[in-house]
Design a protein around this motif. Structure first.
Motif, PDB file in Angstrom:
ATOM      1  N   SER A   1       0.015   8.983   0.600  1.00 50.22           N
ATOM      2  CA  SER A   1       0.797  10.146   0.117  1.00 50.22           C
ATOM      3  C   SER A   1       0.890  11.135   1.277  1.00 50.22           C
ATOM      4  O   SER A   1      -0.839  11.577   1.482  1.00 50.22           O
ATOM      5  CB  SER A   1      -0.064  10.408  -0.632  1.00 50.22           C
TER       6      SER A   1
ATOM      7  N   LEU B   1      -2.750   1.885  -8.695  1.00 48.82           N
ATOM      8  CA  LEU B   1      -3.288   2.598  -7.160  1.00 48.82           C
ATOM      9  C   LEU B   1      -4.621   2.177  -7.871  1.00 48.82           C
ATOM     10  O   LEU B   1      -5.383   3.210  -8.448  1.00 48.82           O
ATOM     11  CB  LEU B   1      -2.724   4.279  -7.480  1.00 48.82           C
TER      12      LEU B   1
ATOM     13  N   ALA C   1      -3.604   3.703  -0.591  1.00 48.10           N
ATOM     14  CA  ALA C   1      -3.996   2.664  -2.728  1.00 48.10           C
ATOM     15  C   ALA C   1      -3.195   1.387  -2.123  1.00 48.10           C
ATOM     16  O   ALA C   1      -2.346   1.547  -2.002  1.00 48.10           O
ATOM     17  CB  ALA C   1      -3.479   4.258  -4.004  1.00 48.10           C
TER      18      ALA C   1
ATOM     19  N   ARG D   1       1.123  -1.298   0.131  1.00 52.93           N
ATOM     20  CA  ARG D   1      -0.062   0.158  -0.010  1.00 52.93           C
ATOM     21  C   ARG D   1       1.067   1.109  -0.377  1.00 52.93           C
ATOM     22  O   ARG D   1       1.871   1.296   0.697  1.00 52.93           O
ATOM     23  CB  ARG D   1      -0.860   0.165   1.069  1.00 52.93           C
TER      24      ARG D   1
ATOM     25  N   TYR E   1       2.884   0.108 -11.101  1.00 54.07           N
ATOM     26  CA  TYR E   1       1.992  -0.088 -10.210  1.00 54.07           C
ATOM     27  C   TYR E   1       0.639   0.874 -10.423  1.00 54.07           C
ATOM     28  O   TYR E   1       1.579   2.001 -10.710  1.00 54.07           O
ATOM     29  CB  TYR E   1       2.488  -0.517  -8.684  1.00 54.07           C
TER      30      TYR E   1
ATOM     31  N   LEU F   1      -1.351  -0.622  -4.467  1.00 48.92           N
ATOM     32  CA  LEU F   1      -0.243  -1.180  -5.580  1.00 48.92           C
ATOM     33  C   LEU F   1      -0.750  -2.265  -5.943  1.00 48.92           C
ATOM     34  O   LEU F   1      -0.319  -3.875  -5.609  1.00 48.92           O
ATOM     35  CB  LEU F   1       1.318  -1.065  -5.186  1.00 48.92           C
TER      36      LEU F   1
ATOM     37  N   THR G   1      -8.670   3.675  -7.569  1.00 45.29           N
ATOM     38  CA  THR G   1      -9.762   4.849  -8.593  1.00 45.29           C
ATOM     39  C   THR G   1     -11.054   4.484  -9.441  1.00 45.29           C
ATOM     40  O   THR G   1     -11.387   3.737  -9.288  1.00 45.29           O
ATOM     41  CB  THR G   1      -8.881   5.317  -9.764  1.00 45.29           C
TER      42      THR G   1
ATOM     43  N   ASP H   1      -4.453   5.424 -12.269  1.00 51.03           N
ATOM     44  CA  ASP H   1      -3.111   6.095 -11.823  1.00 51.03           C
ATOM     45  C   ASP H   1      -2.012   5.043 -12.363  1.00 51.03           C
ATOM     46  O   ASP H   1      -3.128   4.069 -10.749  1.00 51.03           O
ATOM     47  CB  ASP H   1      -3.502   7.233 -10.899  1.00 51.03           C
TER      48      ASP H   1
ATOM     49  N   ARG I   1       4.724   9.118 -12.878  1.00 52.42           N
ATOM     50  CA  ARG I   1       2.998   9.269 -12.198  1.00 52.42           C
ATOM     51  C   ARG I   1       2.292   9.440 -13.721  1.00 52.42           C
ATOM     52  O   ARG I   1       2.944  10.791 -14.171  1.00 52.42           O
ATOM     53  CB  ARG I   1       2.981  10.098 -11.204  1.00 52.42           C
TER      54      ARG I   1
END
Length: 118
Positions: free
Chosen positions: A60, A87, A75, A57, A85, A77, A90, A96, A112
């Motif tokens: 952020s 996230l 999130a 996980r 990876y 991964l 979503t 993402d 990203r």
């Protein structure tokens, strides 16, 4: 060059960012210079299960209005291969994705982007 997910807490060293690659350094050991805009932090931790099953996980954290870090939702991964990876969690068809460009005990470089159908 290692592209595996790191563990622990990593702080954004935005002064070192270049060409769309974000640079992070270990939160506890790197001597960051003072910053007026605050620094984002990524925390990687093993969740339930193992890495192959998406057991990592990422949380952020961003500076809040009083400069104290505020954590966003964690999130899952999901490994996509080649250091990429997704996230999980979503709400749109797009997802993402982070790509680990380099991961050593001293530095984490990543990109990203959003992938999928808009």
């Amino acid at each position: 060059m290692n592209t595996a997910l790191p563990s622990g807490s990593w702080t954004h060293s935005f002064e070192e960012d270049a060409d769309g690659v974000e640079v992070y350094r270990p939160t506890a050991t790197f001597p960051f210079p003072p910053s007026r805009k605050g620094r984002k932090v990524l925390e990687f931790e093993a969740g339930a299960g193992n890495m192959a099953a998406g057991g990592m996980r990422m949380t952020s954290m961003s500076p809040g209005p009083d400069d104290r870090p505020r954590a966003g939702p964690a999130a899952q991964l999901l490994p996509l291969g080649m250091g990429r990876y997704a996230l999980a969690g979503t709400r749109t068809a797009q997802q993402d994705v982070i790509e680990i460009v380099e991961a050593t005990p001293e530095i984490l470089r990543l990109t990203r982007r959003r992938e999928g159908n808009p």
